[in-house]
Scaffold this motif. Sequence first.
Motif, PDB file in Angstrom:
ATOM      1  N   PHE A   1       0.810  -1.212   0.000  1.00  0.00           N
ATOM      2  CA  PHE A   1       0.000   0.000   0.000  1.00  0.00           C
ATOM      3  C   PHE A   1       0.849   1.270   0.000  1.00  0.00           C
ATOM      4  CE2 PHE A   1      -4.083  -1.969   1.385  1.00  0.00           C
ATOM      5  CZ  PHE A   1      -4.908  -1.254   0.523  1.00  0.00           C
ATOM      6  N   PRO A   2       0.479   2.267  -0.838  1.00  0.00           N
ATOM      7  CA  PRO A   2       1.026   3.610  -0.642  1.00  0.00           C
ATOM      8  C   PRO A   2       0.604   4.095   0.754  1.00  0.00           C
ATOM      9  CG  PRO A   2      -0.125   3.435  -2.753  1.00  0.00           C
ATOM     10  CD  PRO A   2      -0.454   2.202  -1.979  1.00  0.00           C
ATOM     11  N   LEU A   3       1.515   4.694   1.465  1.00  0.00           N
ATOM     12  CA  LEU A   3       1.253   5.072   2.853  1.00  0.00           C
ATOM     13  C   LEU A   3      -0.016   5.910   3.039  1.00  0.00           C
ATOM     14  CD1 LEU A   3       2.170   5.052   5.812  1.00  0.00           C
ATOM     15  CD2 LEU A   3       3.623   7.028   5.293  1.00  0.00           C
ATOM     16  N   PRO A   4      -0.292   6.917   2.181  1.00  0.00           N
ATOM     17  CA  PRO A   4      -1.446   7.786   2.462  1.00  0.00           C
ATOM     18  C   PRO A   4      -2.797   7.076   2.455  1.00  0.00           C
ATOM     19  CG  PRO A   4       0.039   8.821   0.875  1.00  0.00           C
ATOM     20  CD  PRO A   4       0.468   7.396   1.010  1.00  0.00           C
ATOM     21  N   ILE A   5      -2.928   5.951   1.758  1.00  0.00           N
ATOM     22  CA  ILE A   5      -4.234   5.295   1.704  1.00  0.00           C
ATOM     23  C   ILE A   5      -4.205   3.889   2.305  1.00  0.00           C
ATOM     24  CG2 ILE A   5      -4.971   6.653  -0.284  1.00  0.00           C
ATOM     25  CD1 ILE A   5      -4.463   4.210  -2.048  1.00  0.00           C
ATOM     26  N   ALA A   6      -3.135   3.561   3.026  1.00  0.00           N
ATOM     27  CA  ALA A   6      -3.074   2.274   3.716  1.00  0.00           C
ATOM     28  C   ALA A   6      -4.061   2.285   4.882  1.00  0.00           C
ATOM     29  CB  ALA A   6      -1.655   2.018   4.225  1.00  0.00           C
ATOM     30  N   PRO A   7      -4.706   1.149   5.170  1.00  0.00           N
ATOM     31  CA  PRO A   7      -5.668   1.125   6.281  1.00  0.00           C
ATOM     32  C   PRO A   7      -5.022   1.470   7.621  1.00  0.00           C
ATOM     33  CG  PRO A   7      -5.251  -1.097   5.439  1.00  0.00           C
ATOM     34  CD  PRO A   7      -4.640  -0.144   4.466  1.00  0.00           C
ATOM     35  N   PHE A   8      -3.779   1.071   7.810  1.00  0.00           N
ATOM     36  CA  PHE A   8      -2.972   1.467   8.965  1.00  0.00           C
ATOM     37  C   PHE A   8      -1.584   1.843   8.469  1.00  0.00           C
ATOM     38  CE2 PHE A   8      -6.171  -1.300  10.843  1.00  0.00           C
ATOM     39  CZ  PHE A   8      -6.539  -0.609  12.002  1.00  0.00           C
ATOM     40  N   GLN A   9      -0.881   2.657   9.213  1.00  0.00           N
ATOM     41  CA  GLN A   9       0.482   3.015   8.845  1.00  0.00           C
ATOM     42  C   GLN A   9       1.476   1.940   9.264  1.00  0.00           C
ATOM     43  OE1 GLN A   9       0.539   6.672  11.105  1.00  0.00           O
ATOM     44  NE2 GLN A   9       0.172   7.928   9.270  1.00  0.00           N
ATOM     45  N   VAL A  10       1.183   1.295  10.389  1.00  0.00           N
ATOM     46  CA  VAL A  10       2.143   0.366  11.003  1.00  0.00           C
ATOM     47  C   VAL A  10       1.426  -0.905  11.440  1.00  0.00           C
ATOM     48  CG1 VAL A  10       3.712   0.020  12.958  1.00  0.00           C
ATOM     49  CG2 VAL A  10       3.570   2.259  11.851  1.00  0.00           C
ATOM     50  N   MET A  11       2.095  -2.040  11.228  1.00  0.00           N
ATOM     51  CA  MET A  11       1.626  -3.294  11.794  1.00  0.00           C
ATOM     52  C   MET A  11       2.646  -3.746  12.831  1.00  0.00           C
ATOM     53  SD  MET A  11       0.076  -6.548   9.819  1.00  0.00           S
ATOM     54  CE  MET A  11      -0.750  -7.870  10.697  1.00  0.00           C
ATOM     55  N   LEU A  12       2.201  -3.854  14.057  1.00  0.00           N
ATOM     56  CA  LEU A  12       3.061  -4.231  15.192  1.00  0.00           C
ATOM     57  C   LEU A  12       2.878  -5.716  15.468  1.00  0.00           C
ATOM     58  CD1 LEU A  12       4.866  -3.556  17.684  1.00  0.00           C
ATOM     59  CD2 LEU A  12       2.739  -2.925  18.877  1.00  0.00           C
ATOM     60  N   LEU A  13       3.978  -6.469  15.437  1.00  0.00           N
ATOM     61  CA  LEU A  13       3.916  -7.919  15.619  1.00  0.00           C
ATOM     62  C   LEU A  13       4.570  -8.331  16.929  1.00  0.00           C
ATOM     63  CD1 LEU A  13       3.389  -7.606  12.543  1.00  0.00           C
ATOM     64  CD2 LEU A  13       4.718  -9.691  12.202  1.00  0.00           C
ATOM     65  N   ASN A  14       3.804  -9.004  17.784  1.00  0.00           N
ATOM     66  CA  ASN A  14       4.357  -9.680  18.953  1.00  0.00           C
ATOM     67  C   ASN A  14       4.730 -11.082  18.501  1.00  0.00           C
ATOM     68  OD1 ASN A  14       4.880 -11.095  21.295  1.00  0.00           O
ATOM     69  ND2 ASN A  14       3.085 -10.353  22.409  1.00  0.00           N
ATOM     70  N   LEU A  15       6.046 -11.338  18.403  1.00  0.00           N
ATOM     71  CA  LEU A  15       6.517 -12.600  17.844  1.00  0.00           C
ATOM     72  C   LEU A  15       6.654 -13.711  18.884  1.00  0.00           C
ATOM     73  CD1 LEU A  15       9.210 -11.296  15.331  1.00  0.00           C
ATOM     74  CD2 LEU A  15       6.797 -11.823  14.919  1.00  0.00           C
ATOM     75  N   SER A  16       6.355 -13.407  20.131  1.00  0.00           N
ATOM     76  CA  SER A  16       6.440 -14.440  21.182  1.00  0.00           C
ATOM     77  C   SER A  16       5.451 -14.104  22.288  1.00  0.00           C
ATOM     78  CB  SER A  16       7.870 -14.532  21.733  1.00  0.00           C
ATOM     79  OG  SER A  16       7.991 -15.581  22.665  1.00  0.00           O
ATOM     80  N   THR A  17       4.207 -14.455  22.058  1.00  0.00           N
ATOM     81  CA  THR A  17       3.155 -14.113  23.032  1.00  0.00           C
ATOM     82  C   THR A  17       3.335 -14.858  24.352  1.00  0.00           C
ATOM     83  OG1 THR A  17       1.729 -15.813  22.045  1.00  0.00           O
ATOM     84  CG2 THR A  17       1.463 -13.544  21.254  1.00  0.00           C
ATOM     85  N   GLN A  18       4.135 -15.939  24.366  1.00  0.00           N
ATOM     86  CA  GLN A  18       4.368 -16.692  25.599  1.00  0.00           C
ATOM     87  C   GLN A  18       5.482 -16.092  26.449  1.00  0.00           C
ATOM     88  OE1 GLN A  18       2.132 -19.117  26.215  1.00  0.00           O
ATOM     89  NE2 GLN A  18       1.291 -18.499  24.215  1.00  0.00           N
ATOM     90  N   ASP A  19       6.245 -15.169  25.875  1.00  0.00           N
ATOM     91  CA  ASP A  19       7.342 -14.518  26.616  1.00  0.00           C
ATOM     92  C   ASP A  19       6.797 -13.242  27.257  1.00  0.00           C
ATOM     93  OD1 ASP A  19       9.611 -12.685  27.082  1.00  0.00           O
ATOM     94  OD2 ASP A  19      10.788 -14.299  26.183  1.00  0.00           O
ATOM     95  N   GLU A  20       6.840 -13.203  28.572  1.00  0.00           N
ATOM     96  CA  GLU A  20       6.240 -12.078  29.310  1.00  0.00           C
ATOM     97  C   GLU A  20       6.926 -10.760  28.983  1.00  0.00           C
ATOM     98  OE1 GLU A  20       5.267 -10.706  33.916  1.00  0.00           O
ATOM     99  OE2 GLU A  20       5.906 -12.766  33.489  1.00  0.00           O
TER     100      GLU A  20
END
Length: 573
Positions: free
Chosen positions: A462-481
């Motif tokens: 997506f071109p940034l101005p029309i992307a549904p979100f600017q950033v996708m944040l990924l938690n790569l280890s939900t089991q690690d506190e």
Amino acid sequence: MRFSQLLLPTLKETPAEAEVVSHKLMLRAGFIRKLASGIYCYLPLGLKSIRKVEQIVREEMNNAGAQELLLPMVQPADLWQESGRWHKYGAELLRFTDRHQRESCLGPTHEEVITDLVRKNIHSYRSLPLNLYQIQTKFRDEIRPRFGLMRGREFIMKDGYSFDATEKGAEETYEKMKYAYHRIFTRCGLSFRAVEADSGTIGGSFSHEFMVLAATGEDTIVICKECSYAANMEKARAMETPAPQAEEELPLTKVETPGKRKVQAVCEFLAISPANLVKTLIYMADGKPVAVLLRGDHEVQEVKLQNLLGATEVRLTDDKETFDSTGTPSGYLGPVGLSLPLVADLEVTKMANFTVGANEKNFHLQNVNIGRDFTPARTADLRMVTKADRCPVCGGQLELTRGIEVGHIFKLGTTYSEALKATFLDDQGKEIPFVMGCYGIGVSRAVAAAIEQNHDKDGIIFPLPIAPFQVMLLNLSTQDEAISKAAESLYADFTTNGIEVLFDDRDERPGIKFKDADLIGIPFRVMVGNNLTKEGKIEIRERAGSRTTAVPFEEATSRLKQMIESAMKNCQL
């Protein structure tokens, strides 16, 4: 927004119904779902992108002095009958009768409605110029809807209409809208060209289409490599062939050409070039036959022919219709002695001593000349431009490329104001019709066009101005506190700092999250994983170009904001 709470039904496989890239990816990424043929539900992420386009459109239209309103989708038949378009528009106009037996239609466009509104409320030149627009759902009953949002029956469109007191004022408004459109599509992050275009069923004196350049585009456009000239195939012109030097007219000669019906076969048999042969094609123009003369190596552009003849419909006849109209089989037709109206392409008028059919099976005529042997009733530019042609403006090399129409602007003149008797009093007290313009943008189509232009094998970019979100944040280890706590901290910090973020908090393997992130195509991906515990860093990956940067956790928000600001500057005039 948290991924775990979002309606985002992604698919691993491409549905069989999808043909073009944008349709495939919008279905797989969970942006749209089909309800009926050519009618789609916009899911949250798809709608967010559409709303981004709408906001850019609103800002630029408002900055250009236009005012937003909202007109009814249901329109009474009498307005369309008044303008003369009730039958002219054709089957795409979805007509219906209500319980009171009143005929109406679902609006494919709103020229009649806006003209009626203005004629009832604006009566003096002092209220002009006036520029009005809306963003609304339209319906056109396409005979074969396809390609998802590229050619649906129901779609979201911005349509605007201007009213001026004079031709000069209307031209100034047109140029202002043209500039606003350049700003809109630039701000959307699209690569595009404004091209000269035919006005079609909307009418008017001239128009421009705004084409997103994409290899998968359904329209062919002609652009000059050396100047700003650009046009679609319906309007494209080529530099005219110079008038030939005076050439002695040779005696008309009839030659036998047994079984040679096609241009190539005739030329090979007679050892001539297709550029020295004139083919005669029979077209039906609103049911009446007309003979079209064209150089052997050229093809008819039917919209040009239709406009020349002022016809509602033109079509090439089949072999039976050709014989019934002329008494001659296809392949042996010629203009000499033919008792049909003759129209000739301009290039034919530059020819001398050329070859044509003899209006007799298995025979052709050579050394035919206009004026001596026949005279066309009308001449005009009727042919398709080819890549061998030169630019009509500068003489430079022309290029044929593909594009997707996302916007169209028209100088309507008084077409609708005269038909609907929409007038005002000028400064002399004289009653005159409004001079109008019309300006459309396919809002939902623009999102699909952006995907056609920006994608790879993994998904949307997506071109940034029309992307549904600017950033996708990924938690790569939900089991690690510690990792989960850091990811939650970044999510809160991004949100507080105005960064539009989708937080993938699902308890899924990293590989699944990576694949979904690539498919959805959000411009920046922030990954919180083992790098945090080892080096105190997170990773920022750019979807376009796939560049990954390791950043200290404490600097993540500031670095991300800098990257977003830099990317947005690239989408400004």
